[in-house]
Design a protein around this motif. Structure first.
Motif, PDB file in Angstrom:
ATOM      1  N   MET A 163      35.852  29.752  57.459  1.00 12.87           N
ATOM      2  CA  MET A 163      36.253  30.994  56.799  1.00 12.87           C
ATOM      3  C   MET A 163      36.146  30.871  55.285  1.00 12.87           C
ATOM      4  N   LEU A 164      36.580  29.746  54.735  1.00  7.89           N
ATOM      5  CA  LEU A 164      36.495  29.560  53.282  1.00  7.89           C
ATOM      6  C   LEU A 164      35.034  29.507  52.830  1.00  7.89           C
ATOM      7  N   SER A 165      34.203  28.825  53.615  1.00  7.48           N
ATOM      8  CA  SER A 165      32.796  28.704  53.251  1.00  7.48           C
ATOM      9  C   SER A 165      32.096  30.066  53.273  1.00  7.48           C
ATOM     10  N   LYS A 166      32.332  30.840  54.301  1.00  8.61           N
ATOM     11  CA  LYS A 166      31.701  32.157  54.436  1.00  8.61           C
ATOM     12  C   LYS A 166      32.136  33.108  53.323  1.00  8.61           C
ATOM     13  N   ALA A 167      33.387  32.982  52.891  1.00 12.02           N
ATOM     14  CA  ALA A 167      33.909  33.855  51.833  1.00 12.02           C
ATOM     15  C   ALA A 167      33.608  33.315  50.436  1.00 12.02           C
ATOM     16  N   LEU A 178      45.511  30.284  44.786  1.00 11.55           N
ATOM     17  CA  LEU A 178      45.973  30.622  46.126  1.00 11.55           C
ATOM     18  C   LEU A 178      45.959  32.133  46.329  1.00 11.55           C
ATOM     19  N   LYS A 179      46.458  32.867  45.348  1.00 14.65           N
ATOM     20  CA  LYS A 179      46.495  34.331  45.478  1.00 14.65           C
ATOM     21  C   LYS A 179      45.085  34.927  45.548  1.00 14.65           C
ATOM     22  N   VAL A 180      44.186  34.402  44.738  1.00 11.10           N
ATOM     23  CA  VAL A 180      42.809  34.886  44.748  1.00 11.10           C
ATOM     24  C   VAL A 180      42.136  34.551  46.071  1.00 11.10           C
ATOM     25  N   ALA A 181      42.302  33.305  46.518  1.00 12.13           N
ATOM     26  CA  ALA A 181      41.685  32.867  47.768  1.00 12.13           C
ATOM     27  C   ALA A 181      42.220  33.658  48.950  1.00 12.13           C
ATOM     28  N   ALA A 182      43.539  33.838  48.998  1.00 17.47           N
ATOM     29  CA  ALA A 182      44.155  34.564  50.114  1.00 17.47           C
ATOM     30  C   ALA A 182      43.656  35.996  50.178  1.00 17.47           C
ATOM     31  N   ALA A 183      43.482  36.606  49.016  1.00 15.83           N
ATOM     32  CA  ALA A 183      42.992  37.987  48.976  1.00 15.83           C
ATOM     33  C   ALA A 183      41.554  38.077  49.477  1.00 15.83           C
TER      34      ALA A 183
END
Length: 417
Positions: A163-167, A178-183
């Protein structure tokens, strides 16, 4: 700590109030006489814990048997459900039938030691060198070591690599990241972040890394540092990056959300790793919990149990129990336990060796270096503070109060009589 069958929810269950000391003092527990207590020839001792999961009970039983052999005794091993352990200890204190070797959740030890029903381990010459400072403090009461933990646990940030890689999202290291990544990771049917924010000590446990890492302190909850930490959680919920359901989720629920693909990141413990490893289609990683600013070290809470030697009329039985306790805390046994249960060995040198052998535990080993016992500041007063903390979390995340208002109320709860 440790396995799915033994989550911190149970070990962080409601602690007892100061009445424990009065009950134990009134019963004269220090004069325990259990079976055979009056004889100097000791061939067996008793041990009590809350490892009721079948495989875990068997594993600990095998280790206790092996350590008993080194001490020349048979260990009669009994396990009771976590919620039943302290009530059973009180009952045994009243009837003067305390076990020779007693395991306690580390936050509970302060209460039991305060009652005078435990013996300091230095009188047996037990080696406590090489333990991480925070881990050793979990077994200390009024300057004396009453309990030692062979292994411990804490929490860290799990993330879904795919999920992190695709985004196009890097593993967050700071609160802003964290806030940027979570969004960026949030989309219909999936939240970027998941925590346990329920109204139990488990919710407080998950919040402590954010409070402590920002310079907050459980001794004074209504501070700007504490409010900033709580505001972070509020922001994640308000932005839609974190579900409002976290108010009711347990750590097991958080795990289920993550493994089902409904959360891209979560705060959880290493006891979840065996289940994560079973899903071959799930590619996950683990990192230290994000900190307020780059370069800081996260300060996380210690989970785990300490082994103690209760007072007894028989010094010979106490000595044998102490020998078994020392064996449980031997470096080789620490390493074996850690590998069995996905925990962290309590001696720093052993933990470093373990991190090399089990890479998925490296983040937990690193976090344990700076981890704190929940009772290190407040001792027996910790339960009230923990209650105030999870009450504040609930009020702030539901929008009933601002973080500042919620934490002022939390401080009132923490200092109430």
């Amino acid at each position: 700590m440790i396995s799915p069958a033994r989550p911190p929810a149970r070990r962080i269950a409601a602690l007892l109030t100061g009445t424990i000391a009065l009950v134990l003092a009134a019963t004269g527990c220090g004069a325990g006489t259990g079976a055979g207590a009056a004889t100097d020839k000791v061939t067996s001792i008793t041990a009590l814990d809350y490892y009721t999961d079948e495989s875990e009970h068997t594993q600990w039983g095998e280790l206790l048997t092996a350590c008993g052999k080194t001490a020349g005794v048979t260990v009669e091993h009994t396990s009771v459900p976590g919620a039943s352990l302290i009530p059973k200890v009180l009952q045994q204190a009243s009837s003067r039938t305390l076990p020779d070797l007693l395991m306690l959740d580390n936050p509970d030890m302060q209460q039991i030691a305060q009652s005078g029903t435990l013996t300091p381990l230095d009188q047996y010459g037990i080696d406590s060198s090489g333990f991480a400072k925070g881990i050793l403090s979990a077994g200390i009461y009024k300057g004396k070591v009453y309990g030692l933990a062979p292994d411990v646990s804490t929490v860290a940030l799990f993330y879904n690599k795919d999920m992190l890689s695709k985004a196009g999202v890097a593993v967050p290291g700071t609160w802003d990241e964290l806030k940027v990544a979570a969004a960026k990771l949030t989309r219909p049917g999936r939240y970027g972040m998941a925590v346990d924010a329920n109204a139990t000590f488990e919710g407080s446990w998950q919040f402590m890394p954010f409070l402590w890492s920002n310079g907050g302190d459980e001794k004074q909850l209504d501070t700007p540092q504490a409010a900033q930490a709580l505001q972070l959680w509020v922001d994640l919920v308000k932005s839609g990056s974190m579900s409002k359901s976290v108010l009711n989720w347990t750590q097991a629920d958080v795990h289920d959300q993550f493994i089902a693909g409904r959360a891209a990141m979560m705060i959880n413990g290493p006891w979840r790793i065996p289940a994560l490893n079973k899903d071959k289609n799930l590619h996950w990683g683990v990192a230290p919990i994000p900190v307020p600013r780059t370069g800081q070290t996260p300060v996380t809470p210690l989970g785990g149990e300490v082994w103690t030697v209760p007072q007894s009329a028989s010094k010979a039985r106490q000595q044998k129990a102490a020998q078994v306790l020392a064996c449980l805390n031997d470096s080789s046994n620490m390493l074996a336990l850690a590998k069995q249960h996905f925990t962290v060995p309590s001696r720093t040198a052993v933990a470093s060796q373990y991190a090399e052998q089990v890479p998925s535990m490296a983040a937990f080993v690193k976090s344990v270096e700076a981890a704190r016992a929940r009772t290190s500041e407040l001792g027996v007063k910790w339960p009230k503070a923990a209650t105030g903390i999870y009450t504040a979390i609930q009020s702030a995340l539901t929008g009933e109060q601002t973080p500042e208002e919620a934490l002022r109320h939390a401080q009132q709860i923490a200092t109430s009589n």
